[in-house]
Enzyme design. Sequence first.
Site, short mmCIF file in Angstrom:
data_model
loop_
_atom_site.label_atom_id
_atom_site.label_comp_id
_atom_site.label_asym_id
_atom_site.label_seq_id
_atom_site.Cartn_x
_atom_site.Cartn_y
_atom_site.Cartn_z
N MET A 153 32.95 -8.62 -30.15
CA MET A 153 31.76 -9.41 -29.90
C MET A 153 30.67 -8.89 -30.83
SD MET A 153 29.91 -10.02 -26.21
CE MET A 153 29.64 -8.27 -25.91
N ARG A 205 29.46 -7.72 -18.31
CA ARG A 205 28.47 -6.87 -17.66
C ARG A 205 29.02 -6.27 -16.37
NH1 ARG A 205 23.22 -10.53 -19.48
NH2 ARG A 205 22.93 -9.39 -21.45
N TYR A 212 24.27 -0.23 -23.40
CA TYR A 212 24.84 -1.41 -24.06
C TYR A 212 25.11 -2.56 -23.09
CZ TYR A 212 29.56 0.81 -23.24
OH TYR A 212 30.68 1.40 -22.73
N GLU A 213 25.48 -3.70 -23.65
CA GLU A 213 25.61 -4.95 -22.89
C GLU A 213 24.30 -5.35 -22.22
OE1 GLU A 213 27.96 -7.08 -22.93
OE2 GLU A 213 29.35 -5.89 -24.11
N GLY A 214 23.19 -5.05 -22.87
CA GLY A 214 21.88 -5.30 -22.30
C GLY A 214 21.42 -4.08 -21.53
#
Length: 598
Positions: free
Chosen positions: A163, A296, A440-442
């Site tokens: 991604m 997430r 990570y991942e927001g």
Amino acid sequence: MAKYKAPLRDMRFVLNEVFEADKLWSTMPATQEVTPDLVDAILEEGAKVNENELFPLNRTGDEEGCQFNDGEVTTPKGFKEAFQLMAESGWMGLGGNIEFGGQGMPKMLTVLFEEMLYASNASFALYPALNSGATLCLDNHASDEMKEQLLPAMYEGRWMGTMCLTEPHSGTDLGLIRTKAEPNTDGSYNITGTKIFITGGEHDLSENIIHLVLAKLPDAPAGSRGISLFMVPKFLINEDGSLGERNPAFCGSIEHKMGIKGSATCVMNFDGAQGWMIGEPNKGLACMFTMMNYERLSIGIQGLGLGEVAYQSAMDFAQERIQSRAPGGAKYPEKAADNILVHPDVRRMALNVRAFNEAGRAFASYVGMQLDMSKFHEDADVRKKAAALVALMTPVAKSYLTDRGLDCTISAQQIYGGQGYIREWGAEQYVRDARIAQIYEGTNGIQALDLMGRKVVSNKGEYVKLFEQDIRSFIEANADNAQVQPYLAKLAAAVDTLVQVTEGVIEKAAANPEEIGAASQDYLDLFGLVTYAYMWARMVAVAAPKAAEDTSGFYSSKVKVANFFYARVLPKAAALAAQVNAGAETLMDLEEELFYGE
């Protein structure tokens, strides 16, 4: 030394007794063939591959790390062989679409396997985790031709997905990305730009790597509304499915990180690489967010898995470590001292970790259940409600599970004393590996803003009302269960607090938008705490009636850990509510220039 045994007894308890997954699956045609015997077989075999193949590579993989040389990345010794074993055994397609060679297992089951992966080897786990997210995105948004071309090979593990979102100047604000996609006459695009922090952007595990890349068309609208999504393979794919020439999508370097050192975190340079659009022009973020709910949750499970292995390892140490005598006198007079679990403060740390781990496992399964219902249930109203709960719970799952995961690894490390700071004991690696999951991942701050702003304030608390109804219905259904009554009263009070705080922030945010950001982190922590209280009440409702006749101690331990949580953890809800209610003024009062030095 570090120790890990998959907690199958607790996993089965959550899956079969607390949530009665088999009853749910039997009502949905897509999951009717998922029988208890099949589930048991998957859990048993999953435990074996994680305990015997991946866990032994965890510390050596951390010591060796990934190596970068002339654009090529080599994973640590043993990773490639373990990956091939897992791929050949079908683990890469566990939750994949049956139509293209996946096994179609429900999320409620795959979250348990993911926990085993992250607990046994968090670095290794990221490769299949990113592949699962990429295949999910392709399955939902790619053309039938592209799905037929890619998904079977990705489910087999012959090809792996990535991604590619973040750029050096663009993290959370993806509207700032500069990667360009120039159209070709054959329907493909030339992708040019640089992406950073790309997990598995280059490695030696699979024949091909399928990059999912966010880029902008020449005439794209400004900001996030002008982002498209492209499939960019490492090697171009011939019409017969064989691999062709190398695509100019190269790894420029790998990052040298605090933790997860066996996971290749790459800078990827796309120099006119050939790619194909996924979905519609300028709708790339919508495509990518299909996978984000799953990704997430997966990263949340990273925190859970590391908390579990850290706990098991610390308890193995605590059993053997002797220091001083119990406060009430020698418990093991035949030894020179008692083991450290006789000391109240060590028990405090251990029970905190255990209470969060077991509630976290139930919570991950609860979110997985909502994902399954939103995807597979035949009743449109059920699907709609489940989808709303998924939207509400996703930032909580990512943030609260990872925040508590780091807390748990630190508490477990503390139990070792000085040995916890020494590499050979393994505890410090779990702290380092857990830290990235909050970023990570927001980042977790962004997750809190998403919860408070988009999922609560923007719809005036409608999603929260759905969750409140779920808890109130549970309380009402157990009104005659005397063994659960003490918990239900405290749970109801905690829900009342959450509702009051929610309404207060919504009201204040209407006059001052800064109230959303000021409240967000404390609100998420309050929401997570109330959610864990709900999970513990559901577990006690099952365990308490069985505790008296339980010779193994499993059910009685559930009740005792629940007692600890309700007495010593849940009271923090009052402090969190006070912090939220304090508002934005004290946060925003200090002038910006006074934050800086002279």
